[in-house]
Design a protein around this motif. Structure first.
Motif, short mmCIF file in Angstrom:
data_model
loop_
_atom_site.label_atom_id
_atom_site.label_comp_id
_atom_site.label_asym_id
_atom_site.label_seq_id
_atom_site.Cartn_x
_atom_site.Cartn_y
_atom_site.Cartn_z
N GLY A 52 51.45 45.42 36.66
CA GLY A 52 51.86 45.06 38.01
C GLY A 52 51.30 43.71 38.43
O GLY A 52 50.52 43.09 37.73
N PRO A 53 51.66 43.25 39.62
CA PRO A 53 51.31 41.91 40.06
C PRO A 53 49.84 41.72 40.47
O PRO A 53 49.35 40.61 40.42
CB PRO A 53 52.24 41.68 41.25
CG PRO A 53 52.54 43.04 41.76
CD PRO A 53 52.52 43.95 40.56
N SER A 54 49.12 42.78 40.91
CA SER A 54 47.75 42.54 41.37
C SER A 54 46.79 43.63 40.91
O SER A 54 47.19 44.74 40.54
CB SER A 54 47.70 42.44 42.90
OG SER A 54 47.99 43.67 43.48
N VAL A 73 38.55 42.42 46.70
CA VAL A 73 39.26 41.19 46.36
C VAL A 73 40.49 41.56 45.54
O VAL A 73 40.39 42.29 44.56
CB VAL A 73 38.34 40.25 45.53
CG1 VAL A 73 39.07 39.00 45.11
CG2 VAL A 73 37.07 39.92 46.29
N SER A 74 41.62 41.06 45.95
CA SER A 74 42.85 41.28 45.20
C SER A 74 43.07 40.08 44.28
O SER A 74 42.98 38.93 44.71
CB SER A 74 44.02 41.42 46.18
OG SER A 74 45.19 41.72 45.46
N VAL A 75 43.33 40.38 43.01
CA VAL A 75 43.49 39.33 42.00
C VAL A 75 44.81 39.55 41.29
O VAL A 75 45.17 40.69 40.96
CB VAL A 75 42.33 39.41 40.97
CG1 VAL A 75 42.51 38.39 39.88
CG2 VAL A 75 40.99 39.25 41.65
N ARG A 76 45.53 38.47 41.05
CA ARG A 76 46.76 38.59 40.27
C ARG A 76 46.36 39.00 38.86
O ARG A 76 45.40 38.49 38.29
CB ARG A 76 47.53 37.29 40.27
CG ARG A 76 47.99 36.91 41.69
CD ARG A 76 49.03 35.83 41.74
NE ARG A 76 50.23 36.04 40.98
CZ ARG A 76 51.25 36.85 41.35
NH1 ARG A 76 51.17 37.55 42.45
NH2 ARG A 76 52.33 36.94 40.60
N THR A 77 47.09 39.93 38.29
CA THR A 77 46.77 40.49 36.98
C THR A 77 46.66 39.41 35.91
O THR A 77 45.74 39.44 35.09
CB THR A 77 47.82 41.53 36.58
OG1 THR A 77 47.93 42.49 37.62
CG2 THR A 77 47.45 42.22 35.30
N ASN A 78 47.52 38.42 35.95
CA ASN A 78 47.49 37.37 34.93
C ASN A 78 46.31 36.41 35.11
O ASN A 78 46.03 35.60 34.24
CB ASN A 78 48.82 36.60 34.88
CG ASN A 78 49.16 35.93 36.19
OD1 ASN A 78 48.48 36.13 37.21
ND2 ASN A 78 50.21 35.13 36.17
N PRO A 97 42.84 51.76 36.04
CA PRO A 97 44.01 50.94 35.69
C PRO A 97 44.34 49.86 36.71
O PRO A 97 44.87 48.83 36.35
CB PRO A 97 45.15 51.96 35.61
CG PRO A 97 44.49 53.26 35.33
CD PRO A 97 43.15 53.19 36.00
N VAL A 98 44.05 50.08 38.00
CA VAL A 98 44.42 49.09 39.02
C VAL A 98 43.21 48.58 39.80
O VAL A 98 43.36 47.79 40.73
CB VAL A 98 45.45 49.68 40.01
CG1 VAL A 98 46.76 49.96 39.32
CG2 VAL A 98 44.92 50.92 40.68
N LYS A 99 42.01 49.04 39.43
CA LYS A 99 40.82 48.67 40.21
C LYS A 99 39.59 48.67 39.32
O LYS A 99 39.45 49.52 38.44
CB LYS A 99 40.65 49.68 41.36
CG LYS A 99 39.42 49.48 42.19
CD LYS A 99 39.42 50.39 43.40
CE LYS A 99 38.77 51.70 43.08
NZ LYS A 99 38.59 52.55 44.27
N MET A 100 38.68 47.72 39.58
CA MET A 100 37.41 47.66 38.87
C MET A 100 36.30 47.46 39.90
O MET A 100 36.43 46.65 40.81
CB MET A 100 37.39 46.51 37.87
CG MET A 100 36.12 46.46 37.04
SD MET A 100 36.06 45.09 35.86
CE MET A 100 37.62 45.19 35.06
N THR A 101 35.21 48.23 39.75
CA THR A 101 34.07 48.10 40.65
C THR A 101 32.95 47.39 39.90
O THR A 101 32.54 47.83 38.83
CB THR A 101 33.60 49.48 41.15
OG1 THR A 101 34.69 50.13 41.80
CG2 THR A 101 32.44 49.34 42.13
#
Length: 190
Positions: A52-54, A73-78, A97-101
């Motif tokens: 996905g995009p973020s 913080v939202s980061v673009r996957t690429n 899969p969509v978040k890292m702490t």
């Protein structure tokens, strides 16, 4: 009910039960762990999400005064690999899969403690750090029980009253100084 209808009902229930058992074994696996088809389905779902995009980074800071704060913080996957270079020294404590702490232990007291921190005596006799004055009883961190009899006998009355009212803490040096000053009055339990 005729014998033929009874037999068909029992046969249908038997087939449904057997199907459920087979599907359960395929989804969960014989050893009780997620395996087989379930793992494949979970992996496919995660791959779609990561593409996905973020991606969300949760930045958790732990301060010496016991305060923990988080920033999201939202980061673009690429761009994730490039952005992670900005967080050298941070520990990865959880990855999804969509978040890292990420966590960092700060060797300082939190901005909130610098802004309105007071060290004083809690109602139970514990030396504590308060957000605001001890009278407000908003305890941030407790340290140790104070031998109040020994302290009252040793300290001038105004210093004892200061501690009961709360001693203002503005930085790490003041925090450490107050803790070391009153450490000799720690209750030994005797």
């Amino acid at each position: 009910m005729t014998e033929k209808k009874k037999w068909m009902v029992y046969a249908t229930w038997g087939v449904a039960l057997a199907t459920g058992v087979v599907v359960g074994i395929v989804l969960v696996g014989k050893d009780g762990n997620d395996s087989g088809l379930a793992r494949l389905l979970n992996h496919a779902d995660k791959a779609d999400v990561v593409a996905g995009p973020s991606y969300e980074l949760v930045l958790a800071r732990h301060y010496l005064c016991g305060v923990r704060d988080e920033e999201h913080v939202s980061v673009r996957t690429n761009q994730l690999a490039d952005v992670m270079g900005n967080y050298n020294g941070w520990e990865i404590v959880q990855a999804e899969p969509v978040k890292m702490t990420l966590m960092k232990r700060e060797q300082d007291i939190a901005p909130a403690c610098k802004e309105n921190g007071h060290i004083g005596i809690a109602p139970d006799g514990m030396l504590a750090l308060f957000h605001g004055l001890p009278a407000e009883q908003d305890v941030v961190q407790t340290f140790y029980r104070i031998d109040t009899a020994k302290m009252e006998a040793s300290l001038p009355k105004e210093e004892w009253e200061n501690l009961k009212r709360g001693i203002r803490i503005r930085n790490l040096a003041e925090y450490n100084s107050v803790l070391s000053t009153y450490g000799e009055y720690q209750w030994s339990g005797q």
